[in-house]
Design an enzyme around this catalytic site. Structure first.
Site, PDB file in Angstrom:
ATOM      1  N   LYS A  22      54.408  20.333  18.909  1.00 44.17           N
ATOM      2  CA  LYS A  22      54.193  18.909  19.212  1.00 44.17           C
ATOM      3  C   LYS A  22      54.971  18.495  20.462  1.00 44.17           C
ATOM      4  CE  LYS A  22      56.733  15.781  16.978  1.00 44.17           C
ATOM      5  NZ  LYS A  22      57.546  14.914  17.864  1.00 44.17           N
ATOM      6  N   ASN A  23      56.237  18.885  20.534  1.00 49.06           N
ATOM      7  CA  ASN A  23      57.097  18.424  21.627  1.00 49.06           C
ATOM      8  C   ASN A  23      56.854  19.133  22.949  1.00 49.06           C
ATOM      9  OD1 ASN A  23      58.080  16.589  19.868  1.00 49.06           O
ATOM     10  ND2 ASN A  23      60.041  17.614  19.528  1.00 49.06           N
ATOM     11  N   ARG A  92      57.144   6.587  20.691  1.00 50.40           N
ATOM     12  CA  ARG A  92      57.947   6.329  21.889  1.00 50.40           C
ATOM     13  C   ARG A  92      57.698   7.373  22.969  1.00 50.40           C
ATOM     14  NH1 ARG A  92      62.568   4.802  21.381  1.00 50.40           N
ATOM     15  NH2 ARG A  92      63.282   5.913  23.167  1.00 50.40           N
ATOM     16  N   CYS A 116      64.488   3.362  17.350  1.00 52.66           N
ATOM     17  CA  CYS A 116      63.737   4.016  16.267  1.00 52.66           C
ATOM     18  C   CYS A 116      64.711   4.362  15.161  1.00 52.66           C
ATOM     19  CB  CYS A 116      62.953   5.209  16.802  1.00 52.66           C
ATOM     20  SG  CYS A 116      63.756   6.781  16.631  1.00 52.66           S
ATOM     21  N   ARG A 121      67.993   5.020  21.346  1.00 50.35           N
ATOM     22  CA  ARG A 121      67.157   5.858  22.228  1.00 50.35           C
ATOM     23  C   ARG A 121      66.722   5.124  23.503  1.00 50.35           C
ATOM     24  NH1 ARG A 121      63.047   9.414  18.712  1.00 50.35           N
ATOM     25  NH2 ARG A 121      63.149  10.723  20.590  1.00 50.35           N
ATOM     26  N   PRO A 122      67.662   4.686  24.325  1.00 49.79           N
ATOM     27  CA  PRO A 122      67.302   3.988  25.576  1.00 49.79           C
ATOM     28  C   PRO A 122      66.578   4.938  26.531  1.00 49.79           C
ATOM     29  CG  PRO A 122      69.633   4.588  25.560  1.00 49.79           C
ATOM     30  CD  PRO A 122      69.095   4.927  24.195  1.00 49.79           C
ATOM     31  N   VAL A 123      65.929   4.397  27.560  1.00 53.85           N
ATOM     32  CA  VAL A 123      65.281   5.224  28.588  1.00 53.85           C
ATOM     33  C   VAL A 123      65.893   4.926  29.960  1.00 53.85           C
ATOM     34  CG1 VAL A 123      63.121   5.524  27.323  1.00 53.85           C
ATOM     35  CG2 VAL A 123      63.406   3.516  28.831  1.00 53.85           C
ATOM     36  N   ASP A 124      67.139   4.442  29.947  1.00 57.39           N
ATOM     37  CA  ASP A 124      67.810   4.043  31.205  1.00 57.39           C
ATOM     38  C   ASP A 124      67.891   5.202  32.199  1.00 57.39           C
ATOM     39  OD1 ASP A 124      71.235   4.721  30.413  1.00 57.39           O
ATOM     40  OD2 ASP A 124      69.469   5.221  29.217  1.00 57.39           O
ATOM     41  N   LEU A 125      68.085   6.430  31.716  1.00 58.04           N
ATOM     42  CA  LEU A 125      68.215   7.570  32.634  1.00 58.04           C
ATOM     43  C   LEU A 125      66.885   7.881  33.329  1.00 58.04           C
ATOM     44  CD1 LEU A 125      70.456   9.854  30.379  1.00 58.04           C
ATOM     45  CD2 LEU A 125      71.192   8.303  32.212  1.00 58.04           C
ATOM     46  N   ASP A 307      66.767  18.474  15.688  1.00 50.92           N
ATOM     47  CA  ASP A 307      65.539  18.357  14.899  1.00 50.92           C
ATOM     48  C   ASP A 307      65.526  19.287  13.691  1.00 50.92           C
ATOM     49  OD1 ASP A 307      63.344  17.816  17.795  1.00 50.92           O
ATOM     50  OD2 ASP A 307      64.821  16.546  16.801  1.00 50.92           O
ATOM     51  N   LEU A 329      73.735  14.167  18.835  1.00 49.27           N
ATOM     52  CA  LEU A 329      72.751  13.609  19.779  1.00 49.27           C
ATOM     53  C   LEU A 329      72.286  12.201  19.422  1.00 49.27           C
ATOM     54  CD1 LEU A 329      72.522  16.622  20.816  1.00 49.27           C
ATOM     55  CD2 LEU A 329      70.222  15.947  21.521  1.00 49.27           C
ATOM     56  N   ARG A 400      53.061  12.979  11.310  1.00 49.24           N
ATOM     57  CA  ARG A 400      53.226  12.834  12.755  1.00 49.24           C
ATOM     58  C   ARG A 400      53.516  14.158  13.434  1.00 49.24           C
ATOM     59  NH1 ARG A 400      56.932   8.010  14.735  1.00 49.24           N
ATOM     60  NH2 ARG A 400      56.168   8.956  16.687  1.00 49.24           N
TER      61      ARG A 400
HETATM   62  C1  EPZ Z   1      63.089  14.732  22.492  1.00 52.73           C
HETATM   63  O1  EPZ Z   1      63.314  13.314  22.401  1.00 52.73           O
HETATM   64  C2  EPZ Z   1      62.282  15.111  21.248  1.00 52.73           C
HETATM   65  N1  EPZ Z   1      61.039  14.371  21.244  1.00 52.73           N
HETATM   66  C3  EPZ Z   1      63.075  14.764  19.987  1.00 52.73           C
HETATM   67  O2  EPZ Z   1      62.346  15.257  18.854  1.00 52.73           O
HETATM   68  C4  EPZ Z   1      64.402  15.498  20.024  1.00 52.73           C
HETATM   69  O3  EPZ Z   1      65.180  15.094  18.924  1.00 52.73           O
HETATM   70  C5  EPZ Z   1      65.151  15.158  21.325  1.00 52.73           C
HETATM   71  O4  EPZ Z   1      64.337  15.451  22.474  1.00 52.73           O
HETATM   72  C6  EPZ Z   1      66.430  15.973  21.464  1.00 52.73           C
HETATM   73  O5  EPZ Z   1      66.184  17.328  21.403  1.00 52.73           O
HETATM   74  C7  EPZ Z   1      60.005  14.841  21.993  1.00 52.73           C
HETATM   75  O6  EPZ Z   1      60.076  15.843  22.674  1.00 52.73           O
HETATM   76  C8  EPZ Z   1      58.734  14.055  21.945  1.00 52.73           C
HETATM   77  P1  EPZ Z   1      66.468  12.890  24.786  1.00 52.73           P
HETATM   78  P2  EPZ Z   1      63.859  12.495  23.683  1.00 52.73           P
HETATM   79  O7  EPZ Z   1      66.007  12.046  25.909  1.00 52.73           O
HETATM   80  O8  EPZ Z   1      63.275  13.050  24.917  1.00 52.73           O
HETATM   81  C9  EPZ Z   1      70.040   9.694  25.046  1.00 52.73           C
HETATM   82  C10 EPZ Z   1      61.232  15.165  16.777  1.00 52.73           C
HETATM   83  O9  EPZ Z   1      61.763  15.137  15.649  1.00 52.73           O
HETATM   84  N2  EPZ Z   1      69.305   9.118  26.191  1.00 52.73           N
HETATM   85  O10 EPZ Z   1      66.785  14.304  25.070  1.00 52.73           O
HETATM   86  O11 EPZ Z   1      63.658  11.068  23.387  1.00 52.73           O
HETATM   87  C11 EPZ Z   1      69.281   9.540  23.724  1.00 52.73           C
HETATM   88  O12 EPZ Z   1      69.494   8.285  23.151  1.00 52.73           O
HETATM   89  C12 EPZ Z   1      61.832  14.302  17.911  1.00 52.73           C
HETATM   90  O13 EPZ Z   1      60.258  15.861  17.051  1.00 52.73           O
HETATM   91  C13 EPZ Z   1      69.865   8.053  26.892  1.00 52.73           C
HETATM   92  O14 EPZ Z   1      70.963   7.585  26.565  1.00 52.73           O
HETATM   93  O15 EPZ Z   1      65.426  12.835  23.583  1.00 52.73           O
HETATM   94  C14 EPZ Z   1      69.858  10.676  22.908  1.00 52.73           C
HETATM   95  O16 EPZ Z   1      71.058  10.279  22.346  1.00 52.73           O
HETATM   96  C15 EPZ Z   1      62.831  13.312  17.414  1.00 52.73           C
HETATM   97  N3  EPZ Z   1      69.166   7.532  27.921  1.00 52.73           N
HETATM   98  C16 EPZ Z   1      70.077  11.764  23.954  1.00 52.73           C
HETATM   99  O17 EPZ Z   1      70.142  11.101  25.224  1.00 52.73           O
HETATM  100  C17 EPZ Z   1      67.947   8.029  28.328  1.00 52.73           C
HETATM  101  O18 EPZ Z   1      67.345   7.521  29.288  1.00 52.73           O
HETATM  102  C18 EPZ Z   1      68.988  12.828  23.998  1.00 52.73           C
HETATM  103  O19 EPZ Z   1      67.736  12.181  24.098  1.00 52.73           O
HETATM  104  C19 EPZ Z   1      67.406   9.118  27.618  1.00 52.73           C
HETATM  105  C20 EPZ Z   1      68.099   9.660  26.552  1.00 52.73           C
END
Ligand code: EPZ
Length: 421
Positions: A22-23, A92, A116, A121-125, A307, A329, A400
Site C-alpha cells: 500500500k505505502n 491523508r 489522525c 502529523r503536520p506537513v510543514d516539512l 507500523d 515516531l 484500508r
Molecule cells: C508514512 O507516513 C506511512 N504512510 C505511515 O504508514 C508510516 O507510519 C510513516 O510513513 C512512518 O514510517 C504512507 O506511506 C502512506 P512521515 P508519513 O512523514 O509519510 C513528522 C500505515 O500504517 N512530520 O515519515 O505521513 C510526523 O508527524 C501508515 O500504513 C513532521 O513533523 O510519515 C511523524 O512524527 C501509518 N512534519 C514523523 O515526521 C512533516 O512535514 C514521520 O512522518 C512530515 C512529517
C-alpha cells in the site's frame, strides 16, 4: 458497520501470499500525474486506500481501468488541480498529489490534512521544502494554495526530520523542476527506492537511491514517459502475518516477500526466540518452545518500523516476561493498549513507552474496537490466542490496508467471519 468475529486457539498451518505494498502504491499512483503516457501498474493491492487514491485521480480528470491486480492509469486528461476535503479527510496520503500537481501545472490546491488517530502529523516539512524550490504557499480556508508561476527550481533541501511523505513529494516535484535538487536526511524506505526507480525509468537522473542523500536532475520536459512497473510486496503485511505464525506458535510460510525489507522484523522475532527460515521470495516462521520478551524502539528504515509496533505488542503479551516498546515516531500510537487490556493483557504506559508483562494463554475473547490500521491488526493477532470469541468492531480501519484478510486467515485455518453490526 461491519465487525469481525474470531474464535481463538484454532490449529493453524499453511502458507500465506503477500499483496503489493500500500505505502509503495500510493505515491506511485501520485507519480503518474507526471506522465504523458498510460501506465500499467501490476501487483496493485486491492485495499480501500488505493481505491480512494484512484478516485482522486479520476476527480482530477484522469482515468483508470482495473483488472484484478493490474491498474492502467492515464493522467494526460487531468484538467483540475484541487484535491478536495471530502477525499483528503478520508486519506491523508492524498497530500502526495501536491508535489506532482504543482510541478506539472504551476499551481494547485490541496485540502490540509487534519490530525489522525496516531498523531498530529503536520506537513510543514513538505511545504517548507516546496517554498525552497520557489513555490508560494498559502493556507486559506483549510486548503494549501500553492503556486509556482516561474515553475519549480532545484534546491538543496535538508529535512529537519526524516519524513517518508515529504521525501516522496519533493522527489516527484524535483523530477520536473529546473536544475538539481539535493535532499539531505531523506527517507530510505523500500517504498522510496521504488519511487526513485520508477521516476528514473523515465530518464530522470537520480543519485543516491536508497541512501539519505538524493540528488535529482530535473528535466526540462513538460511531462515524463514513465514505464510500466510492478509494485513491491508489502513488508508490513508480511510482518503482520509473520506475527500470526509467531503468536500462534505455528510453522507458517509467507510467500511473495523481499526478505531484505524485513530484516528489522526478523531480528526482533529471533530475539523472541523464533527461528526464521529465509528463502529467495519467502520467509518461514518456526514454532518455539518459549516466547522470550523483547525491547523495541521504533525508528526510520532500516530500523524497526512503527507500523509493526502494535503487532509486536500483541505478540509480547504472550512472551514469558517483561517487554518494552518505545514509540519514537508518532505521539499517539498506543490506542490499541486499552483494547488489549480489555482482552486481559497486562500493559503499562509511561508517555511513549509501553511495558508489557507477558504470559502465555492469558487473553480472553470479548468485544474490542479498532482505532487505526495497525492497531486493528494487533487486535486480530490477540484474538487468535484469546479464549473463546472476540468481536473486532470498526474493521473499516483494517480494510484500508489489508487485502482479503479474512480469506488469507481462513486459508490457514483461522475461524474468522465478517458480520454486519
Ligand atoms: C508514512 O507516513 C506511512 N504512510 C505511515 O504508514 C508510516 O507510519 C510513516 O510513513 C512512518 O514510517 C504512507 O506511506 C502512506 P512521515 P508519513 O512523514 O509519510 C513528522 C500505515 O500504517 N512530520 O515519515 O505521513 C510526523 O508527524 C501508515 O500504513 C513532521 O513533523 O510519515 C511523524 O512524527 C501509518 N512534519 C514523523 O515526521 C512533516 O512535514 C514521520 O512522518 C512530515 C512529517
Amino acid at each position: 458497520m461491519k465487525y469481525l468475529k474470531i474464535i481463538g486457539n484454532k490449529n493453524i498451518e499453511g502458507e500465506i501470499s503477500i499483496s503489493g505494498a500500500k505505502n509503495a502504491a500510493l505515491p506511485l499512483i501520485a507519480c503518474t500525474i507526471l506522465s504523458k503516457n498510460k501506465i500499467a501498474i501490476n501487483n496493485m493491492p486491492n485495499v480501500a486506500d488505493i481505491n480512494t487514491f484512484l478516485r482522486l485521480i479520476e476527480k482530477l480528470g484522469g482515468t483508470y481501468e482495473k483488472n484484478k491486480d493490474e491498474v492502467k492509469i492515464s493522467t494526460l486528461s487531468i484538467d483540475k488541480t484541487t484535491a478536495t476535503y471530502d477525499i483528503v479527510k478520508t486519506m491523508r496520503a492524498s497530500i502526495l498529489v501536491l508535489g506532482p500537481l504543482l510541478a506539472r501545472f504551476g499551481h494547485c490546491e490541496v485540502s490540509l490534512p487534519g490530525g489522525c488517530a496516531i498523531g498530529q502529523r503536520p506537513v510543514d516539512l513538505h511545504l517548507k521544502a516546496l517554498e525552497q524550490m520557489g513555490a508560494i504557499i498559502e493556507i486559506k480556508n483549510g486548503y494549501i494554495q500553492a503556486t509556482a508561476p516561474q515553475g519549480l527550481k532545484g534546491a538543496k533541501i535538508v529535512f529537519d526530520k526524516v519524513t517518508v511523505g515529504g521525501t516522496e513529494n519533493i522527489l516527484m516535484a524535483a523530477a520536473l523542476a529546473k536544475g538539481t535538487t539535493t535532499i539531505i536526511n531523506a527517507a530510505k524506505e523500500p517504498e522510496i527506492v521504488q519511487l526513485c526507480e520508477v521516476i528514473a525509468s523515465a530518464g530522470v537522473k537520480i543519485e543516491g537511491i536508497g541512501t539519505s542523500k538524493l540528488i535529482i536532475e530535473g528535466t526540462d520536459k513538460k511531462l515524463l514517459e514513465i514505464q510500466d512497473f510492478t509494485v513491491i510486496p508489502d513488508r508490513i503485511e508480511a510482518g503482520t502475518y509473520m506475527c500470526v505464525g509467531a503468536i500462534t506458535n505455528t510453522k507458517l510460510k509467507i510467500n511473495n516477500v523481499i526478505p531484505l525489507h524485513l530484516e528489522a522484523i526478523i531480528s526482533k522475532l529471533e530475539e523472541m526466540n523464533f527461528e526464521i527460515i529465509q528463502e529467495e521470495n519467502s520467509v518461514t516462521v518456526l514454532p518455539t518452545d518459549e516466547i522470550k520478551p523483547v525491547n523495541i524502539i521504533t525508528t526510520e528504515y532500516p530500523g524497526f518500523p512503527t507500523d509493526m509496533q502494535a503487532q509486536f505488542m500483541a505478540l509480547a503479551t504472550q512472551a514469558n516476561g517483561v517487554s518494552t516498546i518505545d514509540e519514537r515516531l508518532f505521539e499517539n500510537r498506543f490506542m490499541h493498549v486499552s483494547e488489549l487490556l480489555r482482552l486481559g493483557a497486562d500493559i503499562h504506559l509511561n508517555g511513549n513507552i509501553a511495558t508489557i508483562n507477558g504470559k502465555a494463554g492469558t487473553l480472553n475473547g470479548t468485544d474490542v474496537m479498532a482505532t487505526d490500521l495497525r492497531a486493528s491488526s494487533a487486535l486480530v493477532l490477540a484474538a487468535l490466542v484469546a479464549q473463546g470469541e472476540t468481536n473486532i468492531h470498526r474493521i473499516y480501519h483494517l480494510d484500508r490496508g489489508y487485502e482479503d484478510l479474512e480469506g488469507k486467515l481462513s486459508s490457514i485455518g483461522v475461524d474468522v467471519k465478517r458480520f454486519n453490526e
